[in-house]
Design a protein around this motif. Structure first.
Motif: not given
Ligand code: MRU
Length: 319
Positions: A6-19, A142-150
């Motif tokens: 499944t495609q993920y980002r380290a963080l994302w905006y999800d209807g008034n909350v940030v995950k 770690n300078a990967g997707a986790l550290a940079t959103v993607d």
């Protein structure tokens, strides 16, 4: 990044909350941390639910949107969370300007985050040109997707090279104080990129045996002369690389560059708490009388850097 298909980002905006993917729990447990307020975002940055310079910047952008009603207070709170990564300050300033210009704060934060992702993708495409078939590459922390959103900064060129079917092998370190090499190993595992986690003090051993062809690291703050701060232990990897004739590259977007700093001596280095050293997985490993020092970053002078991998291309000097 793909996690179990499944495609993920380290963080994302999800209807008034940030995950956020809760990076404190990885790789043993995949949990989502939800931030509903700017205070929640400040907590997530301080406690390293989210970490890595561009990802901290992205978190701060959304934090400012959540705390929009008290712009100055939110800005101060977020700026006080961690002192070294410049992206945090860059993102807060970007959002202060956007809010002052009456832009929609969540839209502005999303624009900021999409822009960072594009920059990291370009870093990957540019850096891939340095990677030949069968290369063995060391990366620190770690300078990967986790550290940079993607995508990542240091890991982005490796992802692109692997995508082009180049055979590579990655050595991942930073085993202490925080074992962030494990986050890198986890990302590489998800991508199917061959790798090994090594103890921090093993890098010189492998370099002398000619088992490392290239070093790529990320950065938390870059000064005008090209000196840069990155996770503690980066400096010694750079010195070892030079001693062993191994090219040493720094991958970072413009949001990590602090144009106010003449050189690296002006970079503020975060000191983190005792427990990072005195405990492992919540278990105490030393008596109370042992005093510790725990700088989270060090500064590597420009003279050890072969080149910088930026979104605009690869260059020998930062400026
Ligand atoms: O303390 P951290 O985990 O936030 O430090 C992270 C690093 O040092 C990374 O190498 C740096 O932020 C570059 S991330 C693309």
């Amino acid at each position: 990044m793909k996690i179990d298909g499944t495609q993920y980002r380290a963080l994302w905006y999800d209807g008034n909350v940030v995950k956020f993917i809760d990076q404190r729990k990885l790789p043993y447990s995949f949990e989502i941390f939800t931030a509903r307020t700017v205070d929640d975002v400040a907590f997530a940055i301080k406690e390293m639910v989210v970490r890595g310079a561009p990802a901290i910047g992205a978190a701060a952008a959304y934090g400012m949107a959540l705390g929009e009603k008290e712009t100055q207070k939110s800005a101060e709170l977020l700026r006080s969370t961690r002192p070294t990564a410049y992206d945090l300050f860059y993102a807060v300033e970007y959002m202060v300007q956007a809010i002052n210009h009456k832009e929609n704060a969540f839209a502005a934060a999303s624009t900021y985050v999409e822009d960072i992702i594009i920059r990291c993708k370009k870093i990957g495409e540019n850096g891939e040109k340095l990677i030949n078939d069968n290369m063995k590459i060391l990366t620190h922390c770690n300078a990967g997707a986790l550290a940079t959103v993607d995508y990542g900064t240091a890991l982005a060129p490796l992802r692109v090279a692997h995508g082009k079917n180049k055979k590579i092998f990655v050595f991942a370190d930073e085993t202490r104080p925080r074992l962030q090499g494990l986050l890198t190993a986890w990302e590489l595992f998800q991508e199917g990129i061959p790798h090994a986690l090594i103890a921090d003090n093993a890098a010189g051993y492998f370099m002398r045996k000619k088992e490392i062809d290239l070093v790529i690291v990320g950065a938390d703050r870059i000064a005008k002369n090209g000196d840069f701060a990155n996770k503690i232990g980066t400096y010694e990897k750079a010195v070892l690389a030079k001693e062993n004739g191994i090219p040493f590259y720094v991958a970072a977007p413009v949001s990590t560059f602090d144009p106010k700093l003449k050189d690296g001596s002006q970079i503020v280095i975060e000191e983190r708490g005792r427990k990072e050293l005195s405990e492992i997985n919540g278990k105490t490993i030393m008596p109370d009388w042992v005093s510790v020092k725990n700088p989270a970053f060090d500064v590597t002078p420009q003279k050890y850097v072969t080149g910088y991998i930026a979104e605009s291309g690869i260059r020998k000097k930062w400026l």
